[in-house]
Design a protein around this motif. Sequence first.
Motif, short mmCIF file in Angstrom:
data_model
loop_
_atom_site.label_atom_id
_atom_site.label_comp_id
_atom_site.label_asym_id
_atom_site.label_seq_id
_atom_site.Cartn_x
_atom_site.Cartn_y
_atom_site.Cartn_z
N UNK A 43 17.05 26.82 108.34
CA UNK A 43 15.64 27.18 108.29
C UNK A 43 14.90 26.74 109.54
N UNK A 44 15.11 25.50 109.97
CA UNK A 44 14.39 25.00 111.14
C UNK A 44 14.86 25.69 112.42
N UNK A 45 16.12 26.13 112.46
CA UNK A 45 16.60 26.91 113.61
C UNK A 45 15.76 28.17 113.77
N UNK A 46 15.40 28.79 112.66
CA UNK A 46 14.56 29.99 112.72
C UNK A 46 13.17 29.66 113.25
N UNK A 47 12.58 28.58 112.75
CA UNK A 47 11.26 28.18 113.21
C UNK A 47 11.27 27.87 114.71
N UNK A 48 12.30 27.20 115.18
CA UNK A 48 12.38 26.86 116.60
C UNK A 48 12.51 28.11 117.46
N UNK A 49 13.21 29.12 116.97
CA UNK A 49 13.41 30.35 117.75
C UNK A 49 12.23 31.31 117.63
N UNK A 50 11.19 30.90 116.90
CA UNK A 50 10.02 31.76 116.76
C UNK A 50 10.14 32.78 115.66
N UNK A 51 11.20 32.68 114.84
CA UNK A 51 11.39 33.61 113.72
C UNK A 51 10.78 32.95 112.48
N UNK A 52 9.46 32.81 112.49
CA UNK A 52 8.75 32.06 111.45
C UNK A 52 8.92 32.68 110.07
N UNK A 53 9.22 33.96 110.03
CA UNK A 53 9.39 34.65 108.75
C UNK A 53 10.59 34.15 107.97
N UNK A 127 20.21 34.15 103.24
CA UNK A 127 20.72 33.09 104.12
C UNK A 127 19.85 32.86 105.34
N UNK A 128 18.60 33.32 105.27
CA UNK A 128 17.69 33.05 106.37
C UNK A 128 17.94 33.93 107.57
N UNK A 129 17.73 33.39 108.74
CA UNK A 129 17.91 34.10 110.00
C UNK A 129 19.39 34.23 110.33
N UNK A 130 19.85 35.45 110.57
CA UNK A 130 21.28 35.67 110.86
C UNK A 130 21.72 34.95 112.13
N UNK A 131 20.82 34.80 113.10
CA UNK A 131 21.19 34.22 114.39
C UNK A 131 21.72 32.80 114.27
N UNK A 132 21.33 32.05 113.23
CA UNK A 132 21.83 30.67 113.13
C UNK A 132 23.32 30.66 112.80
N UNK A 133 23.80 31.71 112.11
CA UNK A 133 25.23 31.80 111.82
C UNK A 133 25.98 32.28 113.06
N UNK A 134 25.35 33.18 113.83
CA UNK A 134 25.91 33.56 115.13
C UNK A 134 26.04 32.33 116.02
#
Length: 358
Positions: A43-53, A127-134
Motif C-alpha cells: 500500500x505505501x509503495x503505491x502512495x510513494x509512487x503517487x498512485x494514491x488511489x 492486491x493494490x498497485x500492480x507495480x509493487x509486484x513488478x
Amino acid sequence: MTSEQPTQELRHVAASEAQRLVQDILQGNGVGAENAAIIARGLIAADLRGVDTHGMNRIPSYMERIRQGVLDATATPTVTPVTPVVAQVDGRNGFGFLAAHAGMAACIASARTYGIGMASVKHSNHFGMSAWIVQQALDADMMSLVFTNSSPALAPWGGRSSLIGVSPLACGAPGRDPSSHFILDMAPSVAARGKIYKAKRRGERIPADWALDAGGRPTDDPAAALGGVMLPMGGPKGSGLAVMMDVFSGVLSGSAFAGHVTGPYDPSRPADVGHFLLAMKPDLFMSLDEFRDRMQYLYDRVTGSEKAAGVERIYFPGELEQLAQREREKTGIPLVQAEINALNAEAEKVSAAPLVTL
C-alpha cells in the motif's frame, strides 16, 4: 457539487509513519504481523509512487470487508507446485497482497533455476498497485508479467452495461539502474476506477471522457460514473485487453470471471479475484550486463527522441512514478483531512495511535 472546487489543504505523512499506522490497523483487525508488514509495504509503495488511489486510503474499505465477513484477515495463501516452473496459489479469500507476493516469490524461485516461472492465483482479493509486484521481480533482477481481473466496471465494446473489470496489466524489466527500469502498469480504461473513487472522496469532478452514467451519457460526476460504466481506452482495443485479463486471470485460474467477480463494496460474498504472474530471467540469451546495457540504450533513445511542440521532457514508462517516489520520500505522502480522519477512525477502532503528520 459545483464545477469549481476549492483547493483542499494537503498534509504530509512520512512513509515510515504510514507503514506503522497501516500495520497497526491490520494487526488490530486480526492480520498476523508478518502478513501485515507485506500488505502495508504494498500500500505505501503505491502512495510513494503517487498512485494514491491504491495506497493507504484503501484501508477503510478493506477493514469494512473484514467486518462484513467477506475477507478473511487470518488467511495465509497456499502454494502448490504443478510443474517445476508452474505453481498454483490459493489465496483462501485473504488479502490479495499476500497471494500475489507468494505467487511472485514462487515464480522467481522457478526462474532462478529454469529461466522462467509462472503462477496462477485463485480465490484472492484486490492486491493494490500492480507495480509493487513488478518491483518484487525487479529486486530479484527478473522481468515480469502481472495480470489480474476485477469486478465489472467496463462494458464490452459496443455495449452499455458493466461486464468486465477495469483490470490492470503490468510488466517490468531491469535497467542499468532504478531510474531506467521499465515498469508499465496501466488499466485498459481511459482512467483507473480508483481515480473516480478518489474524486468522489475529495468532492472533485472528473473529465467527461472517463465514464458514462447509468443512462449511457458522458458525465463529470464521480458518483454518477460509479453508477454507470468506465470507458475503454482506444475503443475496442481497451475492451479487448480487459477481456484478455479475464482469460488469463479468471478463466485459467478457476476464480470468478465474466462479470462474476464481486465488487469491493458488495458485502454479499467474497470477491474471488484471480491473478496471473510470470517471472523470467533477462540473461537467458546474453549476459545480464549486456541486457542492462541494451535497456539503457533503449531508455536513452526513448527519452532523447525529438519532442513534439510544447513538450519539455519525454519519460520512460514508470519514470514519472520513480520521480514521485524520490520526492515523497523527502517531503512525505500528501493527504487531505478527510482521508486522515478516515484512517484515524480505523486506528481508533483497534486502539492504535493516530496518524502523526509532518
